[in-house]
Design a protein around this motif. Structure first.
Motif, PDB file in Angstrom:
ATOM      1  N   UNK A  58      86.616  76.075  58.973  1.00 13.20           N
ATOM      2  CA  UNK A  58      87.973  75.652  58.611  1.00 13.20           C
ATOM      3  C   UNK A  58      88.282  76.018  57.165  1.00 13.20           C
ATOM      4  N   UNK A  59      89.473  76.532  56.918  1.00 11.25           N
ATOM      5  CA  UNK A  59      89.912  76.821  55.551  1.00 11.25           C
ATOM      6  C   UNK A  59      90.388  75.508  54.929  1.00 11.25           C
ATOM      7  N   UNK A  60      89.844  75.116  53.771  1.00  7.59           N
ATOM      8  CA  UNK A  60      90.271  73.850  53.163  1.00  7.59           C
ATOM      9  C   UNK A  60      91.731  73.899  52.728  1.00  7.59           C
ATOM     10  N   UNK A  61      92.372  72.773  52.763  1.00 13.34           N
ATOM     11  CA  UNK A  61      93.775  72.699  52.353  1.00 13.34           C
ATOM     12  C   UNK A  61      93.866  72.786  50.831  1.00 13.34           C
ATOM     13  N   UNK A  62      94.662  73.723  50.343  1.00  7.70           N
ATOM     14  CA  UNK A  62      94.769  73.919  48.895  1.00  7.70           C
ATOM     15  C   UNK A  62      96.194  73.712  48.371  1.00  7.70           C
ATOM     16  N   UNK A  63      97.139  73.484  49.255  1.00 12.93           N
ATOM     17  CA  UNK A  63      98.512  73.290  48.815  1.00 12.93           C
ATOM     18  C   UNK A  63      99.070  72.015  49.426  1.00 12.93           C
ATOM     19  N   UNK A  64      99.596  71.155  48.578  1.00  8.36           N
ATOM     20  CA  UNK A  64     100.245  69.924  49.031  1.00  8.36           C
ATOM     21  C   UNK A  64     101.679  69.937  48.501  1.00  8.36           C
ATOM     22  N   UNK A  65     102.615  70.062  49.371  1.00  5.74           N
ATOM     23  CA  UNK A  65     104.004  70.150  48.917  1.00  5.74           C
ATOM     24  C   UNK A  65     104.470  68.809  48.356  1.00  5.74           C
ATOM     25  N   UNK A  66     105.408  68.885  47.427  1.00  6.59           N
ATOM     26  CA  UNK A  66     105.987  67.671  46.865  1.00  6.59           C
ATOM     27  C   UNK A  66     106.923  67.049  47.894  1.00  6.59           C
ATOM     28  N   UNK A  67     106.958  65.735  47.980  1.00  2.14           N
ATOM     29  CA  UNK A  67     107.879  65.102  48.958  1.00  2.14           C
ATOM     30  C   UNK A  67     109.337  65.376  48.599  1.00  2.14           C
ATOM     31  N   UNK A  68     110.145  65.559  49.622  1.00  2.00           N
ATOM     32  CA  UNK A  68     111.574  65.799  49.400  1.00  2.00           C
ATOM     33  C   UNK A  68     112.261  64.503  48.956  1.00  2.00           C
ATOM     34  N   UNK A  69     113.494  64.643  48.472  1.00  2.68           N
ATOM     35  CA  UNK A  69     114.238  63.487  47.951  1.00  2.68           C
ATOM     36  C   UNK A  69     114.448  62.414  49.011  1.00  2.68           C
ATOM     37  N   UNK A  70     114.619  62.837  50.256  1.00  2.00           N
ATOM     38  CA  UNK A  70     114.887  61.856  51.317  1.00  2.00           C
ATOM     39  C   UNK A  70     113.607  61.235  51.892  1.00  2.00           C
ATOM     40  N   UNK A  71     112.438  61.731  51.455  1.00  2.00           N
ATOM     41  CA  UNK A  71     111.162  61.171  51.925  1.00  2.00           C
ATOM     42  C   UNK A  71     110.722  60.061  50.963  1.00  2.00           C
ATOM     43  N   UNK A  72     111.432  58.954  51.031  1.00  2.00           N
ATOM     44  CA  UNK A  72     111.264  57.864  50.071  1.00  2.00           C
ATOM     45  C   UNK A  72     109.850  57.293  50.107  1.00  2.00           C
ATOM     46  N   UNK A  73     109.320  57.100  51.313  1.00  2.00           N
ATOM     47  CA  UNK A  73     107.990  56.497  51.450  1.00  2.00           C
ATOM     48  C   UNK A  73     106.914  57.380  50.811  1.00  2.00           C
TER      49      UNK A  73
END
Length: 456
Positions: A58-73
């Motif tokens: 498995x290729x490790x996850x290296x990118x985590x996107x920033x939450x969008x404005x409407x993703x309050x939680x």
């Protein structure tokens, strides 16, 4: 035989017709089959061996996107995670009690003899203190840091005070970085203008030198303070500054110097962030604003300083800088003041150079120099002075700057020459040009005044 041949022919025809009627496979199905075959043959070629490390599958996850404005939680979760991380980092720092204990241990293990009143410590005792000082101090007791602080001591020791100051500085830097990071809403290591405004606004009550400021002036003070950071640390005008850059420059030191209740009057006058300095700049702005509309027209700005900036230069200011219906607001005025009051600094020269580069070519040539100097010559005529030849001034400017290209002066040439403040003054300000022209007389006058003072 003929009948058998006819049957074979009919069977073959039926099969062909059936194949034509069969639905054709989609492009995705063909790709899936191709991948399946490739995997099969690749595994066979590799001998069917599995990798020694199962994680390679498995290729490790290296990118985590920033939450969008409407993703309050998700945003709340990220903020809480960062807050917990910063709290943990804060707990890793030495507190006052631990610093006092470190000083006690260093003093106890000092190595004789003293140099004057300076207590010293050798490497052996240095390591002993490191063992006793606790895990938080371990990072400071390395051979690298000891070597960094070693200065020509015949016994191979370092100053206890210098080492302790080094530790204090590191602790302060980490504390300040954590404090600034709390205002980094995006969590990307940058502060936007609004983030830095919030930081400074909440810092004001902790600075005794600002106790006398009226609360109604707070917004103007914050604007004045923030502009210095952004003018010098955000030359590309991206609207954000790296926290690392804030820590690396001296501006934060100047700002936090206002914690000193006994700061001298001279220090206050030279400190951009002091109350007298902020009130001076804002007071000048109010004095220039003759129609009291909160903005400055070109005519109002022309009285800035000694009132000797040329009209050509002021035209360029209002062409290039952000204005509202042809008038300048306080924030734009602050950039203007910072540029003219710090003409030796690269950021200020970049600001002025952009105004002088009328053809937007990235360099100043004879035409652009003449364009601005003509306005100086006209002002000299108005004041009854004999205009100086442009040819002479042009030669002097090129002699001072010594550009790589003998016909063009780039911004880097101007910075490298260390004469940028003189050159820009000659081109935009009659008073600046007069000071340059009479520099020998002024130096002689200063020497005479100093001699008279010595005689008395």
């Amino acid at each position: 035989v003929r009948r058998g041949a006819a049957m074979d022919w009919k069977r073959s025809l039926r099969e062909r017709l059936a194949a034509r009627r069969a639905p054709q496979r989609s492009e995705q199905e063909l790709k899936d089959e191709e991948m399946e075959l490739f995997t099969k043959y690749y595994v066979e070629w590799k001998g069917g061996r599995k990798s020694a490390n199962a994680s390679y599958a498995n290729i490790p996850r290296f990118y985590y996107r920033l939450p969008a404005e409407d993703e309050v939680l998700l945003q709340k979760l990220r903020e809480e995670s960062r807050a917990v991380f910063l709290q943990r980092k804060s707990r890793e720092l030495l507190d006052n009690e631990e610093l006092q204990n470190l000083w006690f241990l260093l003093d106890k293990h000092q190595t004789s003899p003293m140099i004057g009143e300076e207590a010293m410590i050798n490497y052996e005792n240095f390591l002993k203190v490191g063992e006793k000082a606790g895990p938080k101090c371990k990072q400071f007791f390395t051979a690298k840091i000891f070597a960094k602080l070693l200065h020509n001591d015949p016994y191979g020791r370092i100053s206890i005070m210098q080492f302790f100051n080094y530790v204090m500085r590191k602790v302060w830097l980490h504390q300040t970085r954590i404090g600034l990071s709390l205002y980094d809403v995006a969590g990307q290591g940058y502060l936007r203008e609004s983030d830095l405004e919030n930081y400074i606004l909440e810092l004001i009550p902790t600075l005794p030198q600002l106790d006398g400021l009226e609360k109604s002036f707070y917004s103007f003070y914050v604007c004045t303070a923030v502009r210095k950071f952004f003018f010098f640390l955000d030359p590309l005008r991206t609207g954000k500054i790296k926290i690392q850059d804030i820590l690396a420059c001296s501006f934060l030191d100047d700002l936090l110097e206002l914690r000193d209740e006994e700061l001298s009057k001279e220090s206050q006058e030279t400190n951009w962030f002091s109350a007298p300095s902020a009130l001076r700049v804002y007071g000048q702005y109010l004095n220039l604003d003759k129609d009291h509309n909160g903005m400055l027209s070109k005519e109002e700005l022309s009285r800035y300083g000694t009132g000797t900036l040329t009209n050509i230069f002021l035209d360029r200011v209002f062409q290039e800088c952000l204005t509202y219906d042809g008038e300048m607001d306080y924030k734009t005025y602050l950039d203007f003041v910072l540029a003219l009051e710090n003409r030796k600094e690269p950021a200020a020269l970049q600001y002025i150079f952009k105004l002088l580069d009328i053809e937007n070519k990235g360099y100043l040539n004879v035409f652009s120099l003449n364009y601005f100097f003509r306005a100086i010559q006209e002002q000299m005529k108005i004041h009854g002075q004999e205009p100086v030849s442009f040819q002479d001034v042009k030669d002097e400017i090129f002699d001072m700057v010594k550009p790589k290209d003998p016909y063009k002066i780039s911004l880097q040439d101007l910075i490298n020459s260390s004469q940028g403040d003189t050159v820009t003054s000659i081109l935009i300000d009659l008073n600046g040009f007069w000071t340059y022209e009479n520099r020998e007389v002024l130096v002689a006058s200063d020497n005479d005044s100093a001699a008279d003072a010595d005689d008395t």
